[in-house]
Write a protein that holds these residues in place. Sequence first.
Motif, short mmCIF file in Angstrom:
data_model
loop_
_atom_site.label_atom_id
_atom_site.label_comp_id
_atom_site.label_asym_id
_atom_site.label_seq_id
_atom_site.Cartn_x
_atom_site.Cartn_y
_atom_site.Cartn_z
N GLN A 50 61.74 25.64 18.73
CA GLN A 50 63.08 25.22 19.14
C GLN A 50 63.10 23.79 19.71
OE1 GLN A 50 65.32 27.82 21.63
NE2 GLN A 50 64.82 29.66 20.46
N ARG A 51 61.94 23.22 19.91
CA ARG A 51 61.87 21.92 20.56
C ARG A 51 62.60 20.84 19.77
NH1 ARG A 51 56.00 20.86 22.24
NH2 ARG A 51 56.50 22.77 23.38
N TRP A 52 62.50 20.91 18.45
CA TRP A 52 63.14 19.89 17.61
C TRP A 52 64.64 19.89 17.79
CZ3 TRP A 52 66.84 21.13 14.07
CH2 TRP A 52 66.93 22.48 13.71
N LEU A 53 65.25 21.10 17.93
CA LEU A 53 66.71 21.20 18.07
C LEU A 53 67.18 20.47 19.32
CD1 LEU A 53 69.53 22.36 17.46
CD2 LEU A 53 68.83 24.43 18.71
N TRP A 54 66.52 20.71 20.46
CA TRP A 54 66.96 20.10 21.72
C TRP A 54 66.57 18.64 21.79
CZ3 TRP A 54 70.58 22.99 22.63
CH2 TRP A 54 70.48 24.37 22.50
N THR A 55 65.52 18.26 21.06
CA THR A 55 65.19 16.83 20.97
C THR A 55 66.27 16.08 20.23
OG1 THR A 55 62.81 17.30 21.03
CG2 THR A 55 63.48 15.17 20.16
N VAL A 56 66.73 16.64 19.11
CA VAL A 56 67.81 16.02 18.33
C VAL A 56 69.09 15.95 19.16
CG1 VAL A 56 69.31 16.29 16.33
CG2 VAL A 56 66.84 16.62 16.09
N ALA A 57 69.41 17.06 19.85
CA ALA A 57 70.62 17.08 20.68
C ALA A 57 70.56 16.02 21.78
CB ALA A 57 70.82 18.47 21.29
N ALA A 58 69.39 15.92 22.44
CA ALA A 58 69.23 14.93 23.50
C ALA A 58 69.34 13.50 22.96
CB ALA A 58 67.89 15.13 24.20
N LEU A 59 68.72 13.23 21.80
CA LEU A 59 68.80 11.89 21.22
C LEU A 59 70.23 11.53 20.83
CD1 LEU A 59 65.59 11.82 18.98
CD2 LEU A 59 66.03 10.48 21.06
N ALA A 60 70.94 12.51 20.27
CA ALA A 60 72.35 12.26 19.92
C ALA A 60 73.16 11.94 21.17
CB ALA A 60 72.92 13.47 19.19
N THR A 80 67.04 27.30 27.78
CA THR A 80 67.53 27.42 26.41
C THR A 80 68.90 28.08 26.38
OG1 THR A 80 65.28 27.53 25.51
CG2 THR A 80 67.06 28.40 24.14
N LEU A 81 69.09 29.12 27.19
CA LEU A 81 70.40 29.77 27.28
C LEU A 81 71.46 28.79 27.77
CD1 LEU A 81 72.24 32.24 27.17
CD2 LEU A 81 71.45 32.84 29.48
N LEU A 82 71.15 28.05 28.83
CA LEU A 82 72.10 27.06 29.35
C LEU A 82 72.38 25.98 28.32
CD1 LEU A 82 70.84 26.62 33.03
CD2 LEU A 82 72.96 27.72 32.29
N SER A 83 71.36 25.56 27.58
CA SER A 83 71.54 24.51 26.58
C SER A 83 72.44 24.98 25.45
CB SER A 83 70.18 24.07 26.03
OG SER A 83 69.47 23.35 27.01
N TRP A 84 72.26 26.23 25.02
CA TRP A 84 73.14 26.76 23.99
C TRP A 84 74.59 26.82 24.48
CZ3 TRP A 84 72.69 26.83 19.09
CH2 TRP A 84 71.45 27.00 18.46
N LEU A 85 74.78 27.27 25.72
CA LEU A 85 76.13 27.32 26.29
C LEU A 85 76.75 25.92 26.33
CD1 LEU A 85 75.62 29.87 29.22
CD2 LEU A 85 76.86 30.25 27.08
N LEU A 89 70.18 18.07 30.48
CA LEU A 89 69.76 19.45 30.27
C LEU A 89 69.00 19.60 28.96
CD1 LEU A 89 69.83 22.51 30.92
CD2 LEU A 89 72.10 22.58 29.83
N TRP A 90 69.51 19.02 27.88
CA TRP A 90 68.83 19.13 26.59
C TRP A 90 67.47 18.44 26.60
CZ3 TRP A 90 73.99 17.34 24.00
CH2 TRP A 90 74.89 18.41 24.00
N THR A 91 67.36 17.34 27.34
CA THR A 91 66.08 16.64 27.44
C THR A 91 65.04 17.50 28.14
OG1 THR A 91 67.23 14.50 27.51
CG2 THR A 91 64.95 14.56 28.31
N VAL A 92 65.42 18.12 29.25
CA VAL A 92 64.49 18.99 29.99
C VAL A 92 64.12 20.20 29.15
CG1 VAL A 92 64.20 20.40 32.06
CG2 VAL A 92 65.36 18.19 32.21
N THR A 93 65.11 20.76 28.46
CA THR A 93 64.85 21.93 27.61
C THR A 93 63.88 21.58 26.49
OG1 THR A 93 67.07 22.76 28.08
CG2 THR A 93 65.93 23.73 26.20
N ALA A 94 64.03 20.41 25.90
CA ALA A 94 63.10 19.99 24.84
C ALA A 94 61.68 19.89 25.36
CB ALA A 94 63.55 18.65 24.26
N ALA A 95 61.52 19.55 26.64
CA ALA A 95 60.19 19.39 27.21
C ALA A 95 59.48 20.71 27.45
CB ALA A 95 60.28 18.60 28.52
N VAL A 96 60.25 21.80 27.66
CA VAL A 96 59.61 23.08 28.02
C VAL A 96 59.83 24.17 26.97
CG1 VAL A 96 59.83 22.58 30.48
CG2 VAL A 96 61.62 23.91 29.34
N ALA A 97 60.67 23.91 25.97
CA ALA A 97 60.99 24.95 25.00
C ALA A 97 59.80 25.24 24.09
CB ALA A 97 62.19 24.51 24.15
#
Length: 311
Positions: free
Chosen positions: A75-85, A29-34, A63-71
């Motif tokens: 917070q999962r929705w945020l990284w799912t949206v980022a990965a889809l975009a 999550t930290l890496l994804s935010w960065l 990175l966002w895809t992997v983060t969505a899988a374990v977050a």
Amino acid sequence: MQAAFPHPLSSINMTFKNTLRPWLARRLTLLSWLALVAFALSQIITFWFAELFAHFLPHYTVLWTVTAAVAARRQRWLWTVAALAGVLWLCWPSGSPEVSTAAPPLKVLWYNVNLDNPAAAQESAAILAAAPDVVAMAEIDLDDAGWQTLRQAYPHGCEHRDNSPFALALWSRRPLQNCRIVMAETDAGEPFPFIEAELDGSSLFALHPPPPINAELAAARQAYLQQAAGKIAAAKTVLVMGDLNSSPFSPVFRQFTHSADIHPHTPNYLPTWLPFGLNIDHVLTRGKSGTHIRALPWMHSDHRALLIEWP
């Protein structure tokens, strides 16, 4: 009564769920935010160093895809949206339809062959096997005898001879109406070349601006692309190819395509340069539809060749 013992796999699963997964989720999550902040800044800040972070969208998407899988669920929705975009942007352009014209399409090969290519003769044989009508190459060592067979098969064209990464050549099997080297003036000292040629009433451009590895060269790339865009915009039917040292996710790339009034055809997800797997070799056109791009297998360069069918 015999005591029951937990299955080893159950213990491992519980350990991952209760200990490793939260630990991994926090760090990802930290890496994804960065990554998200770096990419956002690359789109809005004009400073050359910030723009470098735009090129790594494919890596951020993974990175966002992997983060969505374990977050955690909240917070999962945020990284799912980022990965889809990210995936949607990577899949654009989706590709051009197959070429279908009465006459055979013009076949053009673009290839940054690498100045230190150790196997010019093998590269020449592979290019000849692909049978393009026109070959455009960057970083070509014209003193290397291994390229002579290729040059003999493509007797028309022009080249900028230079013992540097900015050597450039455009060769054709058929006579060209013209072929000339244009030197783009920059503040980096020596000007940098691009090629403008004309074949059957269409304009062909081969570009290789300097890489943005410092502020001076980043400014030189910008000036080079601006001058090339002016020439391209003035032409009617255009095929532009080159190692632009810029990915399709960069504001610099978008500004260039807008100024030149050309449309990209190389899929954004396609890696054309090692070791980072970035897409910095591009094919762009205006005036004809049905352009088809095929990336050839990696050979002896850190770039891969692009074979273009242009109706």
